[in-house]
Design a protein around this motif. Sequence first.
Motif, PDB file in Angstrom:
ATOM      1  N   MET A  93       0.883  -1.181   0.091  1.00 15.75           N
ATOM      2  CA  MET A  93       0.110   0.021  -0.022  1.00 15.75           C
ATOM      3  C   MET A  93       0.836   1.500   0.175  1.00 15.75           C
ATOM      4  SD  MET A  93      -3.099  -0.729   2.610  1.00 15.75           S
ATOM      5  CE  MET A  93      -2.328  -1.663   3.671  1.00 15.75           C
ATOM      6  N   ARG A  94       0.450   2.492  -0.807  1.00 10.93           N
ATOM      7  CA  ARG A  94       1.208   3.521  -0.552  1.00 10.93           C
ATOM      8  C   ARG A  94       0.549   4.222   0.508  1.00 10.93           C
ATOM      9  NH1 ARG A  94       0.613   3.905  -6.324  1.00 10.93           N
ATOM     10  NH2 ARG A  94       2.683   3.270  -7.384  1.00 10.93           N
ATOM     11  N   SER A  95       1.472   5.361   0.961  1.00 12.55           N
ATOM     12  CA  SER A  95       1.055   5.810   2.333  1.00 12.55           C
ATOM     13  C   SER A  95      -0.305   6.734   2.118  1.00 12.55           C
ATOM     14  CB  SER A  95       2.228   6.592   2.950  1.00 12.55           C
ATOM     15  OG  SER A  95       2.607   7.397   1.951  1.00 12.55           O
ATOM     16  N   PHE A  96      -0.904   6.997   3.156  1.00 18.03           N
ATOM     17  CA  PHE A  96      -1.936   7.795   3.075  1.00 18.03           C
ATOM     18  C   PHE A  96      -2.235   8.547   4.583  1.00 18.03           C
ATOM     19  CE2 PHE A  96      -3.335   3.259   3.700  1.00 18.03           C
ATOM     20  CZ  PHE A  96      -3.740   2.996   4.876  1.00 18.03           C
ATOM     21  N   GLU A  97      -2.903   9.544   4.533  1.00 13.58           N
ATOM     22  CA  GLU A  97      -3.497  10.059   6.021  1.00 13.58           C
ATOM     23  C   GLU A  97      -4.550   9.437   6.403  1.00 13.58           C
ATOM     24  OE1 GLU A  97      -2.345  14.606   4.748  1.00 13.58           O
ATOM     25  OE2 GLU A  97      -4.348  14.032   5.306  1.00 13.58           O
ATOM     26  N   HIS A  98      -4.904   9.590   7.642  1.00 14.33           N
ATOM     27  CA  HIS A  98      -6.119   8.763   8.234  1.00 14.33           C
ATOM     28  C   HIS A  98      -6.773   9.873   9.188  1.00 14.33           C
ATOM     29  CE1 HIS A  98      -8.184   6.100  10.882  1.00 14.33           C
ATOM     30  NE2 HIS A  98      -8.051   5.170   9.936  1.00 14.33           N
ATOM     31  N   VAL A  99      -8.336  10.013   8.788  1.00 19.53           N
ATOM     32  CA  VAL A  99      -9.030  10.631   9.703  1.00 19.53           C
ATOM     33  C   VAL A  99     -10.318   9.841  10.320  1.00 19.53           C
ATOM     34  CG1 VAL A  99     -10.348  12.754   9.703  1.00 19.53           C
ATOM     35  CG2 VAL A  99      -8.473  12.599   8.400  1.00 19.53           C
ATOM     36  N   ASN A 100     -10.580   9.947  11.544  1.00 23.58           N
ATOM     37  CA  ASN A 100     -11.558   9.331  12.212  1.00 23.58           C
ATOM     38  C   ASN A 100     -12.885  10.043  11.934  1.00 23.58           C
ATOM     39  OD1 ASN A 100     -10.469   6.875  13.254  1.00 23.58           O
ATOM     40  ND2 ASN A 100     -10.050   7.809  14.963  1.00 23.58           N
ATOM     41  N   ALA A 101     -14.070   9.684  11.389  1.00 20.67           N
ATOM     42  CA  ALA A 101     -15.178  10.600  11.081  1.00 20.67           C
ATOM     43  C   ALA A 101     -15.666  10.984  12.385  1.00 20.67           C
ATOM     44  CB  ALA A 101     -15.977   9.887  10.068  1.00 20.67           C
ATOM     45  N   PRO A 102     -15.781  12.272  12.763  1.00 23.00           N
ATOM     46  CA  PRO A 102     -16.615  12.564  13.923  1.00 23.00           C
ATOM     47  C   PRO A 102     -18.001  12.557  14.008  1.00 23.00           C
ATOM     48  CG  PRO A 102     -15.494  14.575  13.040  1.00 23.00           C
ATOM     49  CD  PRO A 102     -15.497  13.491  11.947  1.00 23.00           C
ATOM     50  N   ASP A 103     -18.575  12.814  12.761  1.00 22.67           N
ATOM     51  CA  ASP A 103     -20.186  12.568  12.091  1.00 22.67           C
ATOM     52  C   ASP A 103     -20.059  12.642  11.063  1.00 22.67           C
ATOM     53  OD1 ASP A 103     -20.221  15.367  11.259  1.00 22.67           O
ATOM     54  OD2 ASP A 103     -19.644  16.063  13.245  1.00 22.67           O
ATOM     55  N   ILE A 104     -21.403  12.266  10.655  1.00 20.65           N
ATOM     56  CA  ILE A 104     -21.857  12.023   9.175  1.00 20.65           C
ATOM     57  C   ILE A 104     -21.481  13.154   8.243  1.00 20.65           C
ATOM     58  CG2 ILE A 104     -23.672  11.279   7.600  1.00 20.65           C
ATOM     59  CD1 ILE A 104     -24.918   9.560  10.143  1.00 20.65           C
ATOM     60  N   LYS A 105     -21.973  14.441   8.882  1.00 24.89           N
ATOM     61  CA  LYS A 105     -21.776  15.650   7.978  1.00 24.89           C
ATOM     62  C   LYS A 105     -20.401  15.848   7.691  1.00 24.89           C
ATOM     63  CE  LYS A 105     -24.295  19.505   7.858  1.00 24.89           C
ATOM     64  NZ  LYS A 105     -25.135  20.635   8.412  1.00 24.89           N
ATOM     65  N   THR A 106     -19.540  15.591   8.942  1.00 25.48           N
ATOM     66  CA  THR A 106     -18.052  15.811   8.362  1.00 25.48           C
ATOM     67  C   THR A 106     -17.294  14.906   7.379  1.00 25.48           C
ATOM     68  OG1 THR A 106     -18.017  16.786  10.805  1.00 25.48           O
ATOM     69  CG2 THR A 106     -16.138  16.453   9.547  1.00 25.48           C
ATOM     70  N   ALA A 107     -18.060  13.678   7.585  1.00 22.65           N
ATOM     71  CA  ALA A 107     -17.569  12.439   6.806  1.00 22.65           C
ATOM     72  C   ALA A 107     -17.962  12.956   5.379  1.00 22.65           C
ATOM     73  CB  ALA A 107     -18.242  11.092   7.218  1.00 22.65           C
ATOM     74  N   ILE A 108     -18.851  13.349   4.997  1.00 24.26           N
ATOM     75  CA  ILE A 108     -19.430  13.609   3.424  1.00 24.26           C
ATOM     76  C   ILE A 108     -18.585  14.706   3.203  1.00 24.26           C
ATOM     77  CG2 ILE A 108     -21.112  14.611   2.307  1.00 24.26           C
ATOM     78  CD1 ILE A 108     -23.327  13.220   4.241  1.00 24.26           C
ATOM     79  N   ALA A 109     -18.259  15.715   4.075  1.00 25.48           N
ATOM     80  CA  ALA A 109     -17.598  16.886   3.621  1.00 25.48           C
ATOM     81  C   ALA A 109     -16.031  16.340   3.144  1.00 25.48           C
ATOM     82  CB  ALA A 109     -17.630  17.923   4.589  1.00 25.48           C
ATOM     83  N   LEU A 110     -15.531  15.446   4.173  1.00 26.80           N
ATOM     84  CA  LEU A 110     -14.203  15.145   4.005  1.00 26.80           C
ATOM     85  C   LEU A 110     -14.220  14.252   2.764  1.00 26.80           C
ATOM     86  CD1 LEU A 110     -13.292  13.993   7.696  1.00 26.80           C
ATOM     87  CD2 LEU A 110     -12.271  15.785   6.256  1.00 26.80           C
ATOM     88  N   LEU A 111     -15.232  13.338   2.335  1.00 23.23           N
ATOM     89  CA  LEU A 111     -14.922  12.425   1.353  1.00 23.23           C
ATOM     90  C   LEU A 111     -15.366  13.246  -0.040  1.00 23.23           C
ATOM     91  CD1 LEU A 111     -16.983   9.538   2.662  1.00 23.23           C
ATOM     92  CD2 LEU A 111     -14.729   9.611   2.349  1.00 23.23           C
ATOM     93  N   ARG A 112     -15.600  14.411  -0.091  1.00 24.16           N
ATOM     94  CA  ARG A 112     -15.837  15.384  -1.360  1.00 24.16           C
ATOM     95  C   ARG A 112     -14.537  15.476  -1.957  1.00 24.16           C
ATOM     96  NH1 ARG A 112     -20.372  19.800  -1.487  1.00 24.16           N
ATOM     97  NH2 ARG A 112     -19.894  19.590  -3.630  1.00 24.16           N
ATOM     98  N   GLU A 113     -13.244  15.608  -1.095  1.00 22.76           N
ATOM     99  CA  GLU A 113     -12.094  15.836  -1.422  1.00 22.76           C
ATOM    100  C   GLU A 113     -11.656  15.017  -2.408  1.00 22.76           C
ATOM    101  OE1 GLU A 113     -10.455  18.792  -0.361  1.00 22.76           O
ATOM    102  OE2 GLU A 113     -12.422  19.184   0.656  1.00 22.76           O
ATOM    103  N   PRO A 114     -10.803  15.350  -3.305  1.00 22.51           N
ATOM    104  CA  PRO A 114     -10.233  14.215  -4.226  1.00 22.51           C
ATOM    105  C   PRO A 114      -9.268  13.259  -3.583  1.00 22.51           C
ATOM    106  CG  PRO A 114      -9.413  16.567  -4.562  1.00 22.51           C
ATOM    107  CD  PRO A 114     -10.136  16.721  -3.601  1.00 22.51           C
ATOM    108  N   ALA A 115      -9.157  12.129  -3.896  1.00 21.51           N
ATOM    109  CA  ALA A 115      -8.029  11.396  -3.671  1.00 21.51           C
ATOM    110  C   ALA A 115      -8.369  10.787  -2.127  1.00 21.51           C
ATOM    111  CB  ALA A 115      -6.723  11.636  -3.866  1.00 21.51           C
ATOM    112  N   THR A 116      -9.701  10.944  -1.805  1.00 19.72           N
ATOM    113  CA  THR A 116     -10.060  10.400  -0.372  1.00 19.72           C
ATOM    114  C   THR A 116     -11.144   9.096  -0.615  1.00 19.72           C
ATOM    115  OG1 THR A 116      -9.936  12.802   0.074  1.00 19.72           O
ATOM    116  CG2 THR A 116     -11.252  11.286   1.548  1.00 19.72           C
ATOM    117  N   GLU A 117     -10.990   8.224   0.221  1.00 24.69           N
ATOM    118  CA  GLU A 117     -11.720   7.185   0.238  1.00 24.69           C
ATOM    119  C   GLU A 117     -12.296   6.929   1.656  1.00 24.69           C
ATOM    120  OE1 GLU A 117     -12.587   4.884  -2.326  1.00 24.69           O
ATOM    121  OE2 GLU A 117     -11.084   5.802  -3.903  1.00 24.69           O
ATOM    122  N   ALA A 118     -13.652   6.179   1.831  1.00 25.29           N
ATOM    123  CA  ALA A 118     -14.132   5.785   2.932  1.00 25.29           C
ATOM    124  C   ALA A 118     -13.642   4.371   3.215  1.00 25.29           C
ATOM    125  CB  ALA A 118     -15.634   5.865   3.055  1.00 25.29           C
ATOM    126  N   ILE A 119     -13.288   4.359   4.791  1.00 28.07           N
ATOM    127  CA  ILE A 119     -13.057   2.781   4.984  1.00 28.07           C
ATOM    128  C   ILE A 119     -13.977   2.554   6.179  1.00 28.07           C
ATOM    129  CG2 ILE A 119     -11.063   3.565   6.589  1.00 28.07           C
ATOM    130  CD1 ILE A 119      -9.782   0.911   6.280  1.00 28.07           C
TER     131      ILE A 119
END
Lengths: 176, 324
Positions: B1-27
């Motif tokens: 795996m190539r390296s990546f940053e990792h963010v814990n979603a604090p709530d659904i709204k923030t998760a959606i906003a974060l996932l709109r960014e390019p090169a971002t995936e949900a896990i």
Amino acid sequence: MVTKAARPRKRKIVVRGPGKTSVTLIVNGETHEVLVEPRRTLLDALRKDLGLTGAKKACDEGTCGACTVLLEGKPIYACMALALECDGRTIETIEGLARDAKLHPIQEAFIEEDALQCGFCTPGQIMSVKALLDENPHPTLEDVKRAVSGNLCRCGAYPKIFKAALRAAELLRSRS
Amino acid sequence: MRSFEHVNAPDIKTAIALLREPATEAIAGGTDLLGELKARLRSPRRLVNLKTLSNLREIRYSPKAGLRLGALVTLAEIERHPIIRERFSILAQAAASAATPQLRNMGTLGGNLCQKPRCWYYRHRLFHCWLKGGDRCFAEDGENKYHAILGADRCHAVHPSDLAPALIALEATVRVVGPDLDGEISLAELYTKPTESHRRMTMLGPGELIIEVRVPPPKKNARGVYLKAMERGSWSFALVSVAVQMSLEGKRIADARIVLGGVSTIPWRAKGSESILIGQEFSMELAERAAEAAIAGAQPLRDNAYKVSLAKSLVKEAVGSLAS
């Protein structure tokens, strides 16, 4: 005077990585702090950062079961979990089974029943059996087959693995 | 795996906003995504961990409202839940047939419904297939033993989920949320054939998530069965699977829903079979006709004609087992 309009409450997000970040893993009852990149799998953290090489790295893609460990008591593939996401959680590995230089009854039963040939899948098989017996002290043969259905044995030792698991259940019942 | 940053979603709204960014995936469970990352099918800059959205872990049931499953419920939780086993048995059967105990402890409902195809060309980094943005489907005239026999167009991969056919047979709906979206659609509508401009196995776009699955209370006298033909007894994706939910009044079939897995890019609803059954008295001759209708229009490829007779036999066997 200007009053600030009510703004939606912004929750702080914490970005970790891509460099190393501190993670606490509770492995076999001991708390360890390791520095890992977010891409580090739990399997690599156990093997490379903690020197616990009992969980094996074989397929490294969630298809063989050689890396099976228990996370909060449930069997998982350590190669398909990120170490970072196990922060603060309880992990059991094969190294935690023997106590005071004495083998665990499941290990004894595997030896007694000769339930291995090459032995590479054995730590994973034993952890899957451990999870089963922790939950169900009276398993049927079918329960055992299901419990190890995610652990590949290329030597084909399954009949003896099933026997060993049932024997281990007896041993554990007689000693509790 | 190539390296990546990792963010814990604090709530659904923030998760959606974060996932709109390019090169971002949900896990979530990670069992599908990490496979893709290890194979370097994609190399996101950042992962957004949804497992921290603890309000999506619940299973709730009431006789009136039916079943509500948070997207983070694991396959193992579905497989073992006493009410699901009793009243929504095809769902429990489908969950129990998927993957392995270890993967069922990790994998989530939402992830299972949104998983990527197992097509070996799709999963191989060096094949830039149509679904990944290339210009051809390598399976069409290549090695296509596991590929689609019905309704395939530009992509011949099959949708690999076991839960999806069962849930569609149970008339499940899903709540989907996204940057400009918050609503409930039927699960069947979630699955759309990939198109030139939307090369995905579901209608979801970036930043859009399933957060809940709802299953209405079972109909009167309803029973169901999930049959799955596999190459091995465990850890096999379906060659063909079929979920059948039927309501019987004596020998008369009051209602029937039949959904096939492993035969198309989407879970394949066999409406032709359903209309042959509904309102009729059960007989094996009727089951045979319904089974024939399920494969109407099948277009097998070089190596997968066996799926046509397999699908037909499974439908017949499933319908027969429920009526007798």
